[in-house]
Design an enzyme around this catalytic site. Structure first.
Site, PDB file in Angstrom:
ATOM      1  N   TYR A  51      55.432  25.219  28.429  1.00 17.59           N
ATOM      2  CA  TYR A  51      54.090  24.630  28.594  1.00 17.59           C
ATOM      3  C   TYR A  51      53.982  24.015  29.978  1.00 17.59           C
ATOM      4  CZ  TYR A  51      51.109  24.933  24.537  1.00 17.59           C
ATOM      5  OH  TYR A  51      50.238  25.391  23.600  1.00 17.59           O
ATOM      6  N   GLU A  53      50.761  22.713  31.523  1.00 18.56           N
ATOM      7  CA  GLU A  53      49.382  22.286  31.817  1.00 18.56           C
ATOM      8  C   GLU A  53      49.306  21.611  33.173  1.00 18.56           C
ATOM      9  OE1 GLU A  53      50.578  21.655  28.697  1.00 18.56           O
ATOM     10  OE2 GLU A  53      48.914  21.702  27.236  1.00 18.56           O
ATOM     11  N   ASP A 196      33.059  40.666  41.199  1.00 15.87           N
ATOM     12  CA  ASP A 196      34.033  40.936  40.138  1.00 15.87           C
ATOM     13  C   ASP A 196      34.654  42.291  40.483  1.00 15.87           C
ATOM     14  OD1 ASP A 196      35.457  41.723  37.932  1.00 15.87           O
ATOM     15  OD2 ASP A 196      33.914  41.168  36.471  1.00 15.87           O
ATOM     16  N   THR A 222      40.748  41.165  37.179  1.00 21.35           N
ATOM     17  CA  THR A 222      41.872  41.255  36.256  1.00 21.35           C
ATOM     18  C   THR A 222      43.067  41.770  37.060  1.00 21.35           C
ATOM     19  OG1 THR A 222      41.052  43.438  35.668  1.00 21.35           O
ATOM     20  CG2 THR A 222      40.597  41.658  34.115  1.00 21.35           C
ATOM     21  N   LYS A 225      44.652  46.412  36.016  1.00 25.52           N
ATOM     22  CA  LYS A 225      44.019  47.715  36.219  1.00 25.52           C
ATOM     23  C   LYS A 225      44.658  48.367  37.452  1.00 25.52           C
ATOM     24  CE  LYS A 225      39.753  46.445  33.831  1.00 25.52           C
ATOM     25  NZ  LYS A 225      39.437  45.014  33.788  1.00 25.52           N
ATOM     26  N   ARG A 231      48.542  41.932  31.880  1.00 23.10           N
ATOM     27  CA  ARG A 231      47.206  41.439  31.545  1.00 23.10           C
ATOM     28  C   ARG A 231      47.062  40.014  32.048  1.00 23.10           C
ATOM     29  NH1 ARG A 231      45.628  45.639  28.608  1.00 23.10           N
ATOM     30  NH2 ARG A 231      43.485  44.985  28.702  1.00 23.10           N
TER      31      ARG A 231
HETATM   32  N1  DSN Z   1      37.331  46.900  29.239  1.00 21.59           N
HETATM   33  C1  DSN Z   1      37.260  47.025  30.676  1.00 21.59           C
HETATM   34  C2  DSN Z   1      36.909  48.406  31.086  1.00 21.59           C
HETATM   35  O1  DSN Z   1      37.372  49.324  30.431  1.00 21.59           O
HETATM   36  O2  DSN Z   1      36.213  48.615  32.064  1.00 21.59           O
HETATM   37  C3  DSN Z   1      36.369  46.038  31.294  1.00 21.59           C
HETATM   38  O3  DSN Z   1      36.712  44.776  30.849  1.00 21.59           O
END
Ligand code: DSN
Length: 443
Positions: A51, A53, A196, A222, A225, A231
């Protein structure tokens, strides 16, 4: 995984099955990728027990000497890779990261403006079903008939609604975002501009896609990707953002903790740090350039094989295809392609006549298959396989007399797929490709 095998054979067996599924199929969902084993080891390590925080060197609990260094490394690597002033590496994922930005810089009821979900935006950019439109007034912009963002219309919409924050971000838009035009629009209405870049962060980090850093105030992304990490998510504040609002970094940090989250996932943050190290190499730059070359080769092959590609191509990692002229739904195409080992998703197309659950399109991307080492000539073959599968499903639907309303039922789609003989040969072709291009453990 000897301990897992002994303790919980059910979960162990499901993980083994998932390894086999990944090995024997092609990952073509544009938001997915194969993280390295190094990333997986960091995420699966003892760090998950801690933890922490607070922020590095300002924590609420004892025992932070390693967590502080890990989080600091992740922050410094992200700052260097993207060239930004401030980074928060704690968001649990992209949706909470976006909400943290809104919560940090807006008052309840303020107006946000993002690309409509139906035109390739994201739920969190102000879709009806998302809390982003419950706590804020959401206005959505759309694409023009050619499938491009209509910046003129966006400027008019912004002048009319005077948003406090504009989101420049997409999940199903194959073309370049014009950061300069977004900045000009945000300036006229004095709105924060948030990019984004979840889908394209790796392309930007590897210098294959224009960076928004000079033009926007805040960037969210994110990490799982095109960045090929675990993640998680990052929120970045640019020099421009700090000039507009010197408290911006503090507002965002406070919004994440204590505003929205408790303890950060230090194990994920360690995995993010590992990925960011991998992403800062020349090899990664080569990889992300190849992602785009591959996507363009795949789009060409699809079009050469009579599949309609939205906006007639792509500048990025993804392709949106309209398969409605073959008389089938995106659902049938996606499930039929899954049957042959091409895993992608059904998707609405701009101006779709069908509802989002039964859309007219399919969305596919090349980050995963490029990680496996595929090149342009493989894209040519893949485009022809995908087109053949879609065409065969269309013909079989006609031949078997399945109606449009029957096609909405899964049992009819399954019958249609299993009775389409051509799919068997195509499945064998895809399996051959998966064997030729194994999933790498390291990059
Ligand atoms: N679920 C993602 C996508 O496939 O584009 C976006 O959050």
């Amino acid at each position: 995984m000897p301990y897992l095998q002994k303790t919980d054979s059910e979960i162990y067996n499901l993980i083994k099955k998932e390894e086999k599924r990944l090995k024997d199929t092609l990952m073509m969902i544009p938001s997915e990728n194969y993280a390295s084993r190094a990333v997986e080891e960091a995420v699966g390590s003892v760090l998950g027990n801690k933890y922490s925080e607070g922020y590095p060197f300002k924590r609420y609990y004892q025992g932070q000497e390693n967590a502080d260094q890990i989080e600091s490394l992740a922050i410094e690597r992200a700052k260097a890779l993207f060239g930004v002033e401030h980074v928060n590496v704690q968001p649990y994922s992209g949706s909470p990261a976006n909400f943290a930005v809104y919560n940090g810089v807006l008052k309840q009821g303020d107006t946000i403006m993002g690309l409509s979900l139906a035109f390739g935006g994201h739920l969190t950019h102000g879709a009806d079903a998302s809390v982003s439109s419950k706590y804020f007034r959401a206005v959505n912009y759309e694409l023009n008939k050619e499938g491009y963002i209509d910046y003129k219309a966006l400027m008019e919409l912004a002048k009319k609604h005077k948003p406090q924050l504009i989101v420049a971000g997409t999940t199903a838009y194959p073309r370049l975002l014009d950061w300069k035009q977004f900045a000009a629009i945000a300036k006229v209405v004095n709105a924060y501009l948030m990019a984004d870049i979840s889908h394209i962060a790796g392309l930007i980090a590897g210098k294959a896609y224009p960076s928004p850093v000079e033009y926007v105030d805040i960037i969210t992304t994110t990490t799982h990707k095109t960045l090929r990490g675990p993640r998680g998510a990052l929120i970045m504040v640019t020099k421009k953002g700090l000039k507009k609002d010197p408290d911006l970094a503090t507002k965002i940090d406070k919004s994440i903790f204590p505003g929205l989250q408790g303890g950060p996932h230090i194990n994920s943050i360690a995995g993010i740090a590992v990925a960011l190290k991998e992403d800062s190499t020349k090899k990664f730059q080569k990889y992300v350039h190849q992602i785009i070359v591959n996507a363009q080769a795949l789009a060409k092959s699809l079009m050469d094989n009579n599949i309609r590609v939205i906006s007639n191509g792509t500048d990025s990692h993804l392709i949106l295809a309209d398969i409605s002229n073959y008389g089938i739904l995106g659902n049938t195409a996606a499930e039929g392609l899954e049957y042959i080992g091409v895993v992608l998703n059904r998707n609405s197309i701009p101006w779709d006549k069908n509802p989002p659950f039964y859309p007219s399109g399919i969305r596919m991307g090349t980050p995963g298959i490029t990680s496996r080492g595929m090149k342009e000539k493989d894209m040519k073959q893949l485009g022809s396989i995908i087109a053949k599968a879609v065409q065969a499903l269309g013909l079989q639907k006609k031949k078997s007399g399945i109606t449009d309303s029957e096609e909405r039922k899964r049992s009819f789609r399954t019958k249609l797929i299993t009775s389409t003989k051509e799919l068997k040969t195509l499945k064998a072709d895809i399996l051959k490709l998966t064997k030729k291009f194994p999933i790498p453990a390291a990059y």
